[in-house]
Design a protein around this motif. Structure first.
Motif, short mmCIF file in Angstrom:
data_model
loop_
_atom_site.label_atom_id
_atom_site.label_comp_id
_atom_site.label_asym_id
_atom_site.label_seq_id
_atom_site.Cartn_x
_atom_site.Cartn_y
_atom_site.Cartn_z
N MET A 226 0.84 -1.18 0.00
CA MET A 226 0.00 0.00 0.00
C MET A 226 0.88 1.23 0.00
N PRO A 227 0.35 2.35 -0.44
CA PRO A 227 1.15 3.55 -0.43
C PRO A 227 1.39 4.01 0.98
N GLU A 228 2.53 4.49 1.24
CA GLU A 228 2.88 4.96 2.56
C GLU A 228 3.16 6.44 2.50
N ALA A 229 3.07 7.07 3.69
CA ALA A 229 3.38 8.49 3.76
C ALA A 229 4.84 8.70 3.42
N PRO A 230 5.18 9.85 2.82
CA PRO A 230 6.58 10.10 2.48
C PRO A 230 7.44 10.07 3.73
N LEU A 231 8.65 9.62 3.58
CA LEU A 231 9.58 9.61 4.70
C LEU A 231 9.85 11.03 5.15
N PRO A 232 9.94 11.27 6.49
CA PRO A 232 10.25 12.61 6.96
C PRO A 232 11.61 13.05 6.47
N ALA A 233 11.69 14.33 6.13
CA ALA A 233 12.95 14.86 5.62
C ALA A 233 14.02 14.75 6.69
N GLU A 234 15.14 14.16 6.35
CA GLU A 234 16.23 13.99 7.29
C GLU A 234 17.27 15.07 7.05
N ARG A 235 17.90 15.46 8.15
CA ARG A 235 18.95 16.46 8.04
C ARG A 235 20.10 15.90 7.24
N PRO A 236 20.57 16.63 6.23
CA PRO A 236 21.67 16.11 5.41
C PRO A 236 22.90 15.81 6.27
N LEU B 209 17.68 2.85 -1.07
CA LEU B 209 16.97 2.02 -0.11
C LEU B 209 15.67 2.68 0.33
N ALA B 210 15.63 4.03 0.35
CA ALA B 210 14.38 4.71 0.66
C ALA B 210 13.33 4.44 -0.41
N GLU B 211 13.76 4.39 -1.68
CA GLU B 211 12.82 4.06 -2.75
C GLU B 211 12.31 2.63 -2.59
N VAL B 212 13.21 1.72 -2.21
CA VAL B 212 12.77 0.34 -1.97
C VAL B 212 11.79 0.30 -0.82
N GLU B 213 12.06 1.07 0.23
CA GLU B 213 11.15 1.11 1.38
C GLU B 213 9.78 1.63 0.98
N GLN B 214 9.75 2.55 0.02
CA GLN B 214 8.48 3.09 -0.46
C GLN B 214 7.79 2.13 -1.42
N GLY B 215 8.42 0.98 -1.72
CA GLY B 215 7.76 -0.02 -2.54
C GLY B 215 8.30 -0.17 -3.94
N ARG B 216 9.30 0.62 -4.32
CA ARG B 216 9.86 0.52 -5.67
C ARG B 216 10.92 -0.58 -5.66
N LEU B 217 10.45 -1.82 -5.72
CA LEU B 217 11.35 -2.95 -5.57
C LEU B 217 12.28 -3.13 -6.76
N VAL C 160 -8.49 0.10 -2.36
CA VAL C 160 -8.15 1.52 -2.15
C VAL C 160 -6.64 1.71 -2.13
N ALA C 161 -5.94 0.82 -1.40
CA ALA C 161 -4.48 0.94 -1.31
C ALA C 161 -3.83 0.79 -2.67
N ALA C 162 -4.32 -0.18 -3.48
CA ALA C 162 -3.71 -0.41 -4.79
C ALA C 162 -3.92 0.78 -5.71
N VAL C 163 -5.15 1.35 -5.71
CA VAL C 163 -5.43 2.50 -6.58
C VAL C 163 -4.61 3.71 -6.15
N ALA C 164 -4.53 3.93 -4.82
CA ALA C 164 -3.74 5.07 -4.33
C ALA C 164 -2.28 4.91 -4.71
N GLU C 165 -1.76 3.70 -4.58
CA GLU C 165 -0.37 3.43 -4.95
C GLU C 165 -0.13 3.75 -6.42
N PRO D 206 3.21 -4.99 -4.23
CA PRO D 206 2.14 -5.63 -3.49
C PRO D 206 1.88 -4.90 -2.19
N PRO D 207 0.65 -4.93 -1.67
CA PRO D 207 0.35 -4.24 -0.42
C PRO D 207 1.24 -4.75 0.69
#
Length: 466
Positions: free
Chosen positions: A1-11, A197-205, A416-421, A456-457
């Protein structure tokens, strides 16, 4: 399912990297060793210069003593005056004093009458000058003092300290520059891996880490992570394929079974047909979710009026809400548009509104809102979802215990999760702060201008209904 964006981390700052810290440790050890060696060299050089002066003093004193043995104090005095006249450096000092302590010859006004080596301050305008002197008692109460100014030694020491300062400063600057280069390199490589790895965490395998052939430890680590991601992607693909194959293979025999049951008569046959229809609907929903997750529908994306879509959904469900005595309120910003599939977005919003009607409080209030971004919220005033369940969002076939007695199979929110993703929308669940129950607010917000790659969700929240 789509997840909220990762919080911006201090560089990451280059001076906070492991590489730079290792560089600083190496610098500290190097400077410590340099200071130790420089101290030893400084002491040895200074000591050698003093020994050279001592040798000159002893040689001059020996020459004067030989002159005294041949001609007495008068010969010593004449030899002292000759040496003072020949001294071009101005660093030689002599004093020949009589039995009464008065000066007989030399360029020192007075000096202690102590035998052996001594250091003393010059009684001259150069108040900071220091003499290294050798005192020798002579027969008949006379006393001879031969000395040298230590100014050349002090100049040598100053030059050594200056050279050490320049060398140490240059070493420090070079080490800091090296630390900057190493630190920035480590930060750049680590940031690349972190972004992937953040992209992978967001589901972009399908994302993989960059790895150069051969390479260093970062490249070896990247290849190992890529191999793990390949294995994970293959496992997820196989699992999704098994689900799709089951849905495909069982739908045909179930359809034939339904047709045979329709030929029968009686209430039992009608109930069996209804159950077949329910099972076929579940398989149809699974296949639809699989199709959405494959990303095949993204090719048909077009610019759509999201405000108009939500107005249509609100009109469709206004009567259903009214049957339960619920007021369906809308707050839709005009002219909000986005790239997407109108049919899928309508299905997603319909599932959310139907869910809110079913689980909202009877004779309560429902709210459907739209803001540019886009940001969509669907709010009810029902019992809500316990916080402990919220991390398990939109998993297939999951339902809360309170919803198990109601119709449904637990696939509505998975859809809903699949369509939002597919549309790059992040889904979050919040307490609505309603009375008497906490209520539920489902928020869908634009995660990025481009839809995310399908996946996949993931582990998510248990659905309250199908």
């Amino acid at each position: 399912m789509p997840e909220a964006p990762l919080p911006a981390e201090r560089p990451t700052r280059w001076w906070a990297t492991t590489g730079f810290r290792i560089t600083l440790l190496h610098l500290a050890l190097t400077l410590g060793g340099t200071v130790l060696l420089a101290g030893i060299g400084f002491w040895a050089s200074s000591r050698f210069a003093v020994q050279q002066i001592q040798a000159e003093i002893e040689r001059d004193a020996g020459v004067l003593l030989n002159a005294g043995r041949l001609g007495g104090p008068t010969s010593i005095a004449l030899s002292i005056e000759a040496r003072i006249a020949a001294d071009r450096s101005g660093t030689q000092y002599f004093l020949l004093s009589g039995p009464d302590g008065g000066r007989m010859a030399g360029n020192l006004a007075a000096a202690p009458r102590s035998a052996g080596w001594a250091t003393m301050a010059l009684d001259s305008s150069a108040a900071d000058s220091v003499l290294l002197a050798l005192g020798t008692p002579l027969p008949a109460g006379h006393f001879l003092l031969v000395g040298r100014d230590l100014a050349p030694v002090r100049e040598l020491e100053a030059q050594l300290l200056g050279a050490a300062g320049w060398v140490g400063g240059a070493a420090l600057l070079l080490a800091l520059a090296g630390g900057l280069v190493v630190g920035r390199s480590v930060v750049r490589r680590a940031a690349q891996m972190e972004r992937a790895l953040a992209e992978v965490e967001q589901g972009r395998l399908g994302t993989r880490l960059a790895a150069r052939p051969g390479g260093d430890e970062f490249d070896r680590l990247a290849r190992r992570v890529n191999a793990t991601l390949d294995r994970l992607a293959a496992t997820m693909t196989a699992l999704r394929q098994v689900t799709d194959d089951i849905a495909h293979d069982l739908r045909t025999p179930l359809t034939r079974l339904r047709q045979r049951l329709e030929a029968l008569e009686g209430p039992e046959a009608e109930a069996a047909v209804a159950e077949c229809d329910r099972i076929l609907d579940i398989f149809a929903a699974l296949l639809r979710i699989a199709q959405i997750e494959s990303g095949a529908r993204r090719a048909a994306f077009s610019q759509i009026d999201l405000t108009a879509v939500m107005e249509t959904v609100a009109e469709l469900y206004a009567s259903a809400a009214a049957e339960r005595g619920q007021a369906l309120e809308t707050d839709l910003a005009p002219g909000v548009a986005m790239q997407g599939d109108r049919e899928l977005l309508t299905q997603m919003l319909s599932n959310l509104v139907e869910n809110a009607i079913r689980h909202g409080r009877q004779e309560g209030r429902l709210a459907l809102a739209l803001r540019p971004g886009p940001e969509i919220t669907v709010t009810d005033d029902g019992p809500g979802i316990p916080d402990a369940q919220k991390p398990l969002v939109f998993r297939r076939f999951h339902r809360l215990d309170a919803a198990r007695s109601s119709p449904g199979a637990g696939l509505g929110l998975a859809l809903v999760a699949a369509v939002a993703e597919l549309h790059g929308l992040a889904v979050t669940l919040e307490d609505a702060g309603a009375t008497p129950g906490p209520g539920l607010r489902v928020r869908l917000s634009g995660e990025s201008p481009h839809p995310a790659a399908p996946r996949p969700p993931s582990t998510a929240l248990r659905e309250r209904e199908g």
